[in-house]
Enzyme design. Structure first.
Site, PDB file in Angstrom:
ATOM      1  N   GLU A 119       0.432  -1.022   0.214  1.00 51.24           N
ATOM      2  CA  GLU A 119       0.040  -0.117  -0.016  1.00 51.24           C
ATOM      3  C   GLU A 119       1.061   1.558  -0.275  1.00 51.24           C
ATOM      4  O   GLU A 119       0.090   2.296  -0.806  1.00 51.24           O
ATOM      5  CB  GLU A 119      -1.045   0.278   1.102  1.00 51.24           C
ATOM      6  CG  GLU A 119      -1.831  -0.854   0.491  1.00 51.24           C
ATOM      7  CD  GLU A 119      -1.956  -2.356   1.660  1.00 51.24           C
ATOM      8  OE1 GLU A 119      -2.656  -3.215   2.035  1.00 51.24           O
ATOM      9  OE2 GLU A 119      -0.433  -2.327   2.052  1.00 51.24           O
ATOM     10  N   PHE A 149     -11.849  -7.111  14.111  1.00 54.78           N
ATOM     11  CA  PHE A 149     -10.282  -7.238  13.336  1.00 54.78           C
ATOM     12  C   PHE A 149     -10.663  -6.814  12.119  1.00 54.78           C
ATOM     13  O   PHE A 149     -11.096  -6.101  11.278  1.00 54.78           O
ATOM     14  CB  PHE A 149     -10.716  -8.784  12.766  1.00 54.78           C
ATOM     15  CG  PHE A 149      -9.566  -9.844  11.826  1.00 54.78           C
ATOM     16  CD1 PHE A 149      -8.542  -9.660  12.027  1.00 54.78           C
ATOM     17  CD2 PHE A 149      -9.560  -9.370  10.408  1.00 54.78           C
ATOM     18  CE1 PHE A 149      -7.293 -10.444  11.655  1.00 54.78           C
ATOM     19  CE2 PHE A 149      -8.916  -9.272   9.321  1.00 54.78           C
ATOM     20  CZ  PHE A 149      -7.542 -10.128  10.198  1.00 54.78           C
ATOM     21  N   GLN A 150      -8.963  -6.071  12.848  1.00 57.90           N
ATOM     22  CA  GLN A 150      -7.817  -4.711  11.050  1.00 57.90           C
ATOM     23  C   GLN A 150      -9.548  -3.445  11.406  1.00 57.90           C
ATOM     24  O   GLN A 150      -9.119  -3.062  10.174  1.00 57.90           O
ATOM     25  CB  GLN A 150      -8.339  -5.411   9.890  1.00 57.90           C
ATOM     26  CG  GLN A 150      -7.506  -6.173   9.886  1.00 57.90           C
ATOM     27  CD  GLN A 150      -6.990  -7.100   7.978  1.00 57.90           C
ATOM     28  OE1 GLN A 150      -8.361  -7.002   7.529  1.00 57.90           O
ATOM     29  NE2 GLN A 150      -6.092  -7.505   7.589  1.00 57.90           N
ATOM     30  N   LYS A 192     -17.740  -1.147   5.259  1.00 61.69           N
ATOM     31  CA  LYS A 192     -18.347  -2.002   4.039  1.00 61.69           C
ATOM     32  C   LYS A 192     -19.457  -1.900   4.384  1.00 61.69           C
ATOM     33  O   LYS A 192     -20.323  -1.747   2.975  1.00 61.69           O
ATOM     34  CB  LYS A 192     -17.206  -3.656   5.263  1.00 61.69           C
ATOM     35  CG  LYS A 192     -17.838  -4.735   4.376  1.00 61.69           C
ATOM     36  CD  LYS A 192     -17.474  -6.151   4.737  1.00 61.69           C
ATOM     37  CE  LYS A 192     -17.843  -7.536   3.937  1.00 61.69           C
ATOM     38  NZ  LYS A 192     -17.047  -7.474   2.329  1.00 61.69           N
ATOM     39  N   MET A 201      24.556  10.609   2.751  1.00 59.82           N
ATOM     40  CA  MET A 201      24.132  11.440   3.185  1.00 59.82           C
ATOM     41  C   MET A 201      24.230  12.118   4.932  1.00 59.82           C
ATOM     42  O   MET A 201      24.915  12.275   5.738  1.00 59.82           O
ATOM     43  CB  MET A 201      22.716  12.477   2.587  1.00 59.82           C
ATOM     44  CG  MET A 201      21.999  13.585   3.162  1.00 59.82           C
ATOM     45  SD  MET A 201      23.103  14.845   3.126  1.00 59.82           S
ATOM     46  CE  MET A 201      22.573  15.181   1.216  1.00 59.82           C
TER      47      MET A 201
END
Length: 555
Positions: free
Chosen positions: A51, A113-114, A163, A466
């Site tokens: 993602e 969940f999630q 959902k 760097m």
């Protein structure tokens, strides 16, 4: 017509002209993906490897095209994986629309969940975000979110859709695409005050940032520069906003900026600031920054006016319209003595140029300059290679320098270059380092699958360059965890992903590899070895000023 929420989302995006989406499916956004299946003839979805890569791809797409980049993710870790990409877009004012799924509304707050409060998490890094709890609100929320992303100072907006809202149905009524919200007209009194300040100035300097590119005000800025006989410099985000061949343009200014540009800013008595913010990489020690200068600041975002540098004339307004009015108000003038000073600084810069032979960053990127097209987008990751790309590559067209400035996101470049190519259809180049490339190299799978023609030029020094440079200069060479000492074979890795690649250990090999890479219809990795002790110069010491600028080692 009656549609379910997922279809309404896709219809509303199509209504806005969206035809490309980057993302990754999951359980709580599966209904939206089911809708995408039905619209596959109208909407292209690019499945990324992660993602974060999807968010960076949407960002690169937006920076290169000026359109809104759209990214989809599911709830929980899918949504949180977007955070770095959203923050990157926010710090650089990039228009992005992030759509996340969430658990059904009846489960919100139950630690399902999630389940995650992604609107709470992203509140500080979005222009605005929405939680849609009724399908009847969905279309108008998407329209409003899209409008916010493109209005005023652009930026990311997030919409979280549970959902059950994706599944619910309601009547959908198409509407015309939204337009940006109207901008404030600049205060004519302040425009006249700015004209008076310019008339009195003997050492004017025009300084622009990414806001000038967004506004498309190049013509108006050049008209002002010619009229008042002023040199021009830019911030890192302003690179490519003006052709490098423009006679008055001195390049980017700041910690690793071009010497003449930084010196011009330092000695100016008036800085005309256009769509730019004065962060620490620009100013260094603010107490010593441009000590003789007064500041005119024109910006569409009023919060930037006098935020870090006090301006005597702060004008809120779109740059294009504001400059048109200012150009009518100013009188032509010449600054002969100032121009002589600028010419001296340009000569000093030329004298201090790195003219060594061999595999130096300047020479490697010089080979790229010989081969790339004027429209070739250059994406970078973050680190020494980013600054070398800013210093040494020639830019002649707007939106051809794509880089993470505000957040400084290592791993940004590969995803961004995929989105950039998808938006422009131009063969794209990624300049990266072995450290940055290692962070998100899984997006090679995305580039291979979609046959994205991106040339990946790795300036490989085997270290985190760097940070190591800082350790060399300011920490008594205490190389704490900056020597990578990895055994990664990037060419073999590229081939394992299904891409092509080669090592390049001389300038002749770099040139030949680039020619081969630009003929490929997919990603091509060039691993160019450079010395670990190469440094980005000039450099202002952290918290230092132009008086302390390091032009070459030993200064």
């Amino acid at each position: 017509m009656k549609l379910k929420g997922g279809d309404i989302l896709v219809e509303t995006l199509l209504e806005q002209g969206v035809d490309t989406i980057f993302g990754y499916p999951g359980g709580q956004i599966i209904d939206v993906y089911d809708s995408l299946w039905s619209y596959s003839d109208k909407m292209t979805h690019i499945l990324t490897a992660h993602e974060q890569g999807a968010a960076h791809a949407a960002d690169g797409y937006a920076r290169a095209t000026g359109k809104v980049g759209v990214v989809f993710a599911t709830s929980g870790p899918g949504a949180t994986n977007l955070v770095t990409g959203i923050a990157t877009a926010y710090l650089d004012s990039v228009p992005m629309l992030a759509i996340t799924g969430n658990v059904p509304t009846r489960q919100i707050g139950t630690d399902s969940f999630q389940e995650i409060d992604i609107t709470g998490i992203t509140l500080p890094i979005t222009k605005h975000n929405y939680f849609v709890d009724k399908v009847e609100d969905l279309a108008d929320v998407i329209r409003e979110a899209y409008q916010l992303a493109i209005s005023g100072r652009p930026g990311p907006v997030l919409v979280d859709i549970p959902k059950d809202v994706q599944q619910a149905t309601c009547n959908f009524k198409p509407k015309p695409a939204v337009e940006p919200l109207p901008t404030n007209e600049p205060d004519i009194t302040l425009i006249n005050e700015a004209a008076k300040l310019i008339k009195r100035a003997k050492r004017p300097f025009i300084y622009f940032g990414g806001g000038m590119i967004t506004s498309g005000a190049q013509e108006e800025m050049l008209e002002l520069a010619e009229k008042i006989d002023a040199p021009i410099g830019c911030s890192l985000m302003g690179i490519s906003g003006l052709p490098d061949s423009t006679p008055r343009f001195l390049g980017f200014q700041g910690m690793h900026g071009h010497y003449a540009s930084s010196l011009a800013m330092h000695h100016a008595d008036l800085v005309i600031s256009l769509g730019v913010r004065f962060n620490d990489r620009t100013t260094g020690n603010r107490a010593k920054f441009a000590p003789s200068a007064q500041f005119i600041h024109i910006d569409i975002d009023p919060s930037e006016l006098s935020k870090t540098v006090k301006c005597v004339c702060g004008i809120r307004g779109d740059l294009k319209g504001s400059l048109r009015r200012l150009n009518k108000a100013v009188e032509p003038k010449e600054n002969l003595e100032w121009n002589r000073f600028i010419a001296q600084q340009k000569a000093i810069e030329k004298q201090n140029a790195d003219n060594r032979d061999g595999m130096t960053p300047k020479n490697i990127l010089g080979e790229l300059n010989k081969i790339k097209h004027v429209n070739t987008p250059i994406c970078t990751d973050v680190g020494q290679h980013q600054m070398w790309a800013a210093q040494y590559i020639d830019y002649e067209k707007p939106r051809t320098f794509i880089s993470s400035g505000g957040l400084g996101t290592m791993g940004f470049g590969l995803g961004a270059s995929i989105g950039c190519e998808m938006g422009t259809k131009e063969h794209t180049v990624l300049i990266t380092g072995d450290g940055s490339f290692g962070m998100c190299l899984t997006e090679l799978a995305t580039a291979v699958k979609n046959e994205v023609p991106v040339v990946i030029l790795i300036l490989n020094n085997g270290v985190l360059g760097m940070v190591r440079q800082w350790q060399t200069l300011f920490f008594d060479k205490h190389y704490s965890n900056t020597i990578l000492d990895r055994q990664t074979d990037f060419v073999a890795l590229a081939k394992a992903f299904g891409a092509d690649g080669e090592n390049a250990n001389s300038l002749e090999e770099v040139n030949a590899a680039l020619k081969r890479a630009f003929k490929k219809h997919g990603p091509y990795v060039i691993n160019a070895t450079i010395d670990k002790d190469e440094m980005v110069l000039p450099m202002l010491p952290p918290g230092g000023s132009v008086d302390e600028i390091i032009v070459k080692l030993g200064d």
